[in-house]
Design a protein around this motif. Structure first.
Motif, short mmCIF file in Angstrom:
data_model
loop_
_atom_site.label_atom_id
_atom_site.label_comp_id
_atom_site.label_asym_id
_atom_site.label_seq_id
_atom_site.Cartn_x
_atom_site.Cartn_y
_atom_site.Cartn_z
N TYR A 8 -16.09 9.43 11.79
CA TYR A 8 -17.46 9.68 12.27
C TYR A 8 -17.49 9.61 13.80
N CYS A 9 -16.84 8.59 14.35
CA CYS A 9 -16.82 8.43 15.81
C CYS A 9 -16.04 9.56 16.48
N LYS A 32 -24.57 3.62 20.90
CA LYS A 32 -25.45 4.57 20.20
C LYS A 32 -24.74 5.18 19.00
N ILE A 33 -23.49 5.59 19.17
CA ILE A 33 -22.74 6.20 18.06
C ILE A 33 -22.56 5.20 16.92
N VAL A 42 -24.64 3.51 11.31
CA VAL A 42 -25.32 2.63 10.36
C VAL A 42 -26.56 3.30 9.81
N GLY A 43 -27.35 3.89 10.70
CA GLY A 43 -28.60 4.49 10.26
C GLY A 43 -28.43 5.72 9.41
N ALA A 44 -27.44 6.54 9.72
CA ALA A 44 -27.31 7.83 9.04
C ALA A 44 -26.40 7.79 7.82
N TYR A 101 -20.93 6.27 2.08
CA TYR A 101 -19.56 6.04 1.67
C TYR A 101 -19.47 5.15 0.43
N HIS A 102 -20.59 4.62 -0.03
CA HIS A 102 -20.56 3.86 -1.28
C HIS A 102 -20.38 4.78 -2.48
N ALA A 103 -20.89 6.01 -2.35
CA ALA A 103 -20.88 6.92 -3.49
C ALA A 103 -19.95 8.11 -3.31
N THR A 104 -19.35 8.23 -2.13
CA THR A 104 -18.53 9.39 -1.83
C THR A 104 -17.19 8.96 -1.30
#
Length: 387
Positions: free
Chosen positions: A328-329, A365-366, A371-373, A378-381
């Motif tokens: 993600y980063c 910010k990243i 966390v927000g997005a 990743y719990h389900a994918t």
């Protein structure tokens, strides 16, 4: 037929390979300018090199056609004076601290029984170097057990004990450092203690070298690479007894420092502005580390670092979550250090090196956007599906 890619690098993975990180980020969708890419996988001084670096470069031009002093006598005297070491201590230079990390086990194996104890998580080269030299390596994560892992029987003690102060990658120090370590080393004179202080000047703590009469069984490693942000110059040094220094030099090539590295080192240990540079570094790191860690503490697991870097992982601690965070980063032009090859850690952990104010704000910010997005995705994918 052996292809070149099969033997390009024989040691463990290290952070800071900017070209590979950029390549990975591009493959994941990063479209920004190369100069805008933030490499937080490295833990160099966020203030950058001292102002006199370019001056040293220009002044060293003529020295490049001469061999360096093989004894590094003038430089050694400056180091001893800078650290105010007693007269029975020696200085041995290396092509970066890694040069000495791999040479020391070869030397110690010739004078010990070959049993080593490492405090983990640790810089991977400690274990690699010791095992290459033939040591049987044990590890311990708890600081108290690290210093009391063995019984009082002499045949149960390790021959050498290795740790970082502060430790890389978690940034921790043993309790009551350095006095507690000095006292322990005096109680255990047959154990050789190798203490890597490459990051000590990023902390508000005291170096072991500031203590009078350092025991002869202590070897302190230092580096100019991290503090002065000059990784390309490769400057490391060890401070140890004269007897051990003589033995260690046998394991190293002639001229471990080139003329430019020698000139830069002489300037560091003689320039009156260096103490102010180090103090500004300490204050900046303490302030920024507290700010960034404080902002992330509600959303990430963090290690209580004292250095210019710290460990973090998504709160659930899953291996998959750590890998997803790093990707993600990268998609947003930020590289974190994958900690899966640090002994004692797994891929759920990442290491973040502090940068300048603006870059730290971007990193923050990243990490908060993650966390927000994506805190539930990743719990389900699986990570493979997300790619």
């Amino acid at each position: 037929m052996i292809h070149q890619t099969e033997f390009t690098h024989s040691h463990g993975y290290h952070g800071g390979n900017r070209s590979l990180l950029l390549q990975r980020a591009r493959s994941l969708g990063w479209t920004g300018a190369d100069a805008a890419f933030i490499d937080a996988s490295v833990n160099l001084n966020p203030l950058g090199p001292p102002d006199f670096l370019k001056e040293v470069l220009f002044q060293s031009y003529e020295r490049l056609v001469e061999y360096p002093d093989p004894s590094y006598g003038e430089l050694s005297a400056l180091v001893i004076q800078y650290h105010q070491c007693n007269s029975n201590m020696d200085v041995v230079f290396g092509n970066g601290a890694d040069d000495l990390i791999f040479a020391l086990p070869r030397m110690l194996k010739k004078i010990t029984g070959g049993r080593a104890l490492i405090r983990i998580p640790s810089y991977g080269s400690y274990q690699e170097a010791l095992e290459l030299a033939g040591f049987a390596v044990q590890t311990e994560q708890n600081w108290d057990r690290f210093f009391c892992k063995f019984d009082e029987r002499l045949d149960d003690e390790p021959d050498t004990m290795w740790f970082g102060a502060p430790n890389n990658p978690d940034g921790e120090l043993p309790q009551d450092y350095p006095d507690g370590v000095v006292a322990f080393a005096r109680k255990k004179p047959k154990i050789y203690f190798v203490i890597d202080e490459s990051f000590i000047d990023f902390t508000l703590e005291t170096s072991l070298l500031n203590r009078e009469m350092v025991p002869q069984n202590i070897i302190v490693l230092r580096s100019l690479t991290k503090l002065f942000a000059v990784p390309g110059l490769r400057i490391g040094y060890g401070i140890l007894s004269k007897e051990l220094g003589y033995q260690l030099r046998k394991e190293l090539p002639n001229w471990p420092l080139n003329s430019l590295a020698e000139a830069f080192s002489r300037r560091v240990f003689s320039d009156a502005s260096i103490l102010d540079f180090i103090q500004r570094t300490k204050q900046y790191v303490a302030t920024e580390r507290s700010r960034i860690m404080g902002a992330l503490s509600s959303w990430y697991d963090l290690c209580p670092s004292k250095g210019n870097f710290f460990l973090l992982r998504p709160r659930d601690g899953a291996e998959q979550a750590g890998a997803f965070l790093r990707d993600y980063c990268l998609r947003r032009g930020l590289a974190l250090r994958d900690c899966s090859n640090f002994p004692g850690l797994g891929s759920s952990w990442s290491r973040l090196g502090l940068k300048n104010f603006s870059e730290n704000d971007q990193m923050l910010k990243i990490l908060l956007d993650f966390v927000g997005a994506h805190s539930s995705m990743y719990h389900a994918t699986t990570h493979k599906d997300l790619e």
